[in-house]
Design an enzyme around this catalytic site. Structure first.
Site, short mmCIF file in Angstrom:
data_model
loop_
_atom_site.label_atom_id
_atom_site.label_comp_id
_atom_site.label_asym_id
_atom_site.label_seq_id
_atom_site.Cartn_x
_atom_site.Cartn_y
_atom_site.Cartn_z
N LYS A 143 -1.39 16.18 -5.93
CA LYS A 143 -1.41 15.51 -7.21
C LYS A 143 -1.63 14.01 -7.05
O LYS A 143 -1.92 13.31 -8.00
CB LYS A 143 -0.05 15.72 -7.92
CG LYS A 143 0.38 17.14 -8.04
CD LYS A 143 1.79 17.21 -8.63
CE LYS A 143 2.55 18.27 -7.95
NZ LYS A 143 3.96 18.32 -8.35
N GLY A 144 -1.42 13.50 -5.83
CA GLY A 144 -1.42 12.05 -5.61
C GLY A 144 -2.70 11.35 -6.03
O GLY A 144 -2.69 10.16 -6.36
N GLU A 193 -9.20 11.09 -1.53
CA GLU A 193 -7.78 11.20 -1.18
C GLU A 193 -7.05 9.91 -1.54
O GLU A 193 -7.64 8.84 -1.55
CB GLU A 193 -7.63 11.46 0.33
CG GLU A 193 -7.20 12.88 0.67
CD GLU A 193 -5.71 13.15 0.46
OE1 GLU A 193 -5.16 12.82 -0.61
OE2 GLU A 193 -5.10 13.71 1.39
N ASP A 210 -2.47 8.69 6.36
CA ASP A 210 -1.34 8.17 7.13
C ASP A 210 -1.60 8.60 8.58
O ASP A 210 -2.32 7.92 9.31
CB ASP A 210 -0.07 8.77 6.51
CG ASP A 210 1.21 8.21 7.08
OD1 ASP A 210 1.14 7.23 7.83
OD2 ASP A 210 2.29 8.74 6.78
N LYS A 259 -3.02 3.78 6.20
CA LYS A 259 -1.97 3.20 7.05
C LYS A 259 -2.40 3.41 8.49
O LYS A 259 -1.98 4.38 9.14
CB LYS A 259 -0.64 3.92 6.83
CG LYS A 259 0.00 3.68 5.49
CD LYS A 259 1.39 4.33 5.51
CE LYS A 259 2.00 4.40 4.16
NZ LYS A 259 3.19 5.30 4.17
N PHE A 289 6.79 3.07 3.36
CA PHE A 289 6.68 4.14 2.37
C PHE A 289 6.52 3.51 0.99
O PHE A 289 7.36 2.73 0.55
CB PHE A 289 7.89 5.06 2.42
CG PHE A 289 7.69 6.28 1.59
CD1 PHE A 289 6.96 7.35 2.08
CD2 PHE A 289 8.19 6.34 0.30
CE1 PHE A 289 6.74 8.48 1.29
CE2 PHE A 289 7.98 7.46 -0.50
CZ PHE A 289 7.24 8.53 0.00
N VAL A 290 5.45 3.82 0.32
CA VAL A 290 5.16 3.22 -0.99
C VAL A 290 5.11 4.28 -2.09
O VAL A 290 4.88 5.46 -1.81
CB VAL A 290 3.83 2.44 -0.96
CG1 VAL A 290 3.90 1.29 0.03
CG2 VAL A 290 2.64 3.35 -0.64
N ARG A 305 5.26 8.51 -9.79
CA ARG A 305 3.79 8.59 -9.79
C ARG A 305 3.18 7.76 -10.91
O ARG A 305 2.06 7.28 -10.80
CB ARG A 305 3.34 10.05 -9.99
CG ARG A 305 3.65 10.99 -8.83
CD ARG A 305 2.93 12.32 -9.05
NE ARG A 305 3.44 13.39 -8.21
CZ ARG A 305 3.07 13.61 -6.96
NH1 ARG A 305 2.18 12.84 -6.38
NH2 ARG A 305 3.59 14.61 -6.28
P1 IMP Z 1 -0.99 12.40 6.67
O1 IMP Z 1 -1.27 13.84 7.00
O2 IMP Z 1 0.10 11.84 7.51
O3 IMP Z 1 -2.25 11.53 6.74
O4 IMP Z 1 -0.39 12.39 5.21
C1 IMP Z 1 -1.07 11.93 4.11
C2 IMP Z 1 -0.35 12.35 2.85
O5 IMP Z 1 1.04 12.00 2.92
C3 IMP Z 1 -0.90 11.59 1.66
O6 IMP Z 1 -1.92 12.35 1.01
C4 IMP Z 1 0.30 11.38 0.77
O7 IMP Z 1 0.43 12.45 -0.14
C5 IMP Z 1 1.48 11.40 1.72
N1 IMP Z 1 1.96 10.04 2.02
C6 IMP Z 1 1.77 9.33 3.14
N2 IMP Z 1 2.35 8.12 3.07
C7 IMP Z 1 2.91 8.06 1.83
C8 IMP Z 1 3.66 7.02 1.13
O8 IMP Z 1 3.88 5.90 1.61
N3 IMP Z 1 4.08 7.34 -0.12
C9 IMP Z 1 3.84 8.54 -0.70
N4 IMP Z 1 3.13 9.52 -0.10
C10 IMP Z 1 2.68 9.29 1.16
MG MG Z 2 -1.45 13.57 -1.16
#
Ligand code: IMP
Ligand code: MG
Length: 184
Positions: free
Chosen positions: A46-47, A102, A106, A134, A155-156, A168
């Site tokens: 949903k992000g 996306e 992260d 990030k 974390f944001v 959200r």
């Molecule tokens: P990754 O697999 O570690 O790249 O995770 C990415 C997903 O984690 C993103 O699509 C977000 O939904 C979630 N995510 C990563 N960092 C944050 C944050 O700081 N706040 C909220 N959601 C996050």
């Molecule tokens: Mg996401």
């Protein structure tokens, strides 16, 4: 103009005006690159909700949009690399110019998994537009074609990003107060 601050927010990192200005630039670059191509925009719920909605309104080429949903990231468990698809696309990707949208990269594990899955469906092209990156936490080497902002390893929340499904709807990107993160 600065946004009114939610009481759980420690500090605003990116104001809504700044988000919108950068998203317009991304939309202009995308419109330029996809001229004559009728791309299919694929968003992960949903992000991505607000980013996708605002980005689409700045893109001037004819386009289509579809969504998929995956199990959400939980800051408590941090189960990286394991992604479960809870809603798949309705559109065939075969021979389409696909732009994957996306909210955040992260570690890159979520995006890496999804890109592998989508490229197996034989699109004509597959590129990525990400609003937040990030880079310090990256485990997979993924370089999005379009990137909004680099963020520090914090974390944001806001603008689609949640903490336990909350925040959200904040129009800006902010840091939560420590007391909120420690609540049971
Ligand atoms: P990754 O697999 O570690 O790249 O995770 C990415 C997903 O984690 C993103 O699509 C977000 O939904 C979630 N995510 C990563 N960092 C944050 C944050 O700081 N706040 C909220 N959601 C996050
Ligand atoms: Mg996401």
């Amino acid at each position: 103009m600065s946004d009114p601050i939610h009481p759980d927010i420690e500090r605003v990192l990116i104001e809504s005006d700044t988000l919108q200005a950068r998203i317009s630039e991304m939309g202009a670059a995308i419109s330029n690159d996809y001229a004559g191509k009728r791309p299919l925009f694929v968003g992960v719920l949903k992000g991505v909700l607000f980013f996708l909605a605002d980005l689409l309104r700045t893109v001037t080429v004819p386009l289509e949009v579809d969504f998929m949903a995956i199990t959400s990231y939980s800051p408590e468990t941090r189960e990286h690399g394991l992604v479960r698809i809870t809603k798949d696309l309705e559109t065939s990707l075969k021979d389409r110019h696909v732009l994957f949208i996306e909210d955040m990269i992260d570690t890159g594990l979520t995006l890496g998994y999804l890109l592998k899955l989508l490229s197996a469906r034989e699109p004509a092209s597959l590129e990525v537009a990400v609003l937040f990156d990030k880079p310090s936490r990256r485990l997979l080497n993924i370089k999005p074609r379009y990137l909004g902002f680099r963020l520090p390893d914090l974390f944001v929340v806001g603008y689609g990003l949640d903490y336990r499904e909350q925040y959200r709807n904040l129009p800006y990107i902010g840091l939560l107060k420590t007391a909120v993160l420690q609540r049971k």
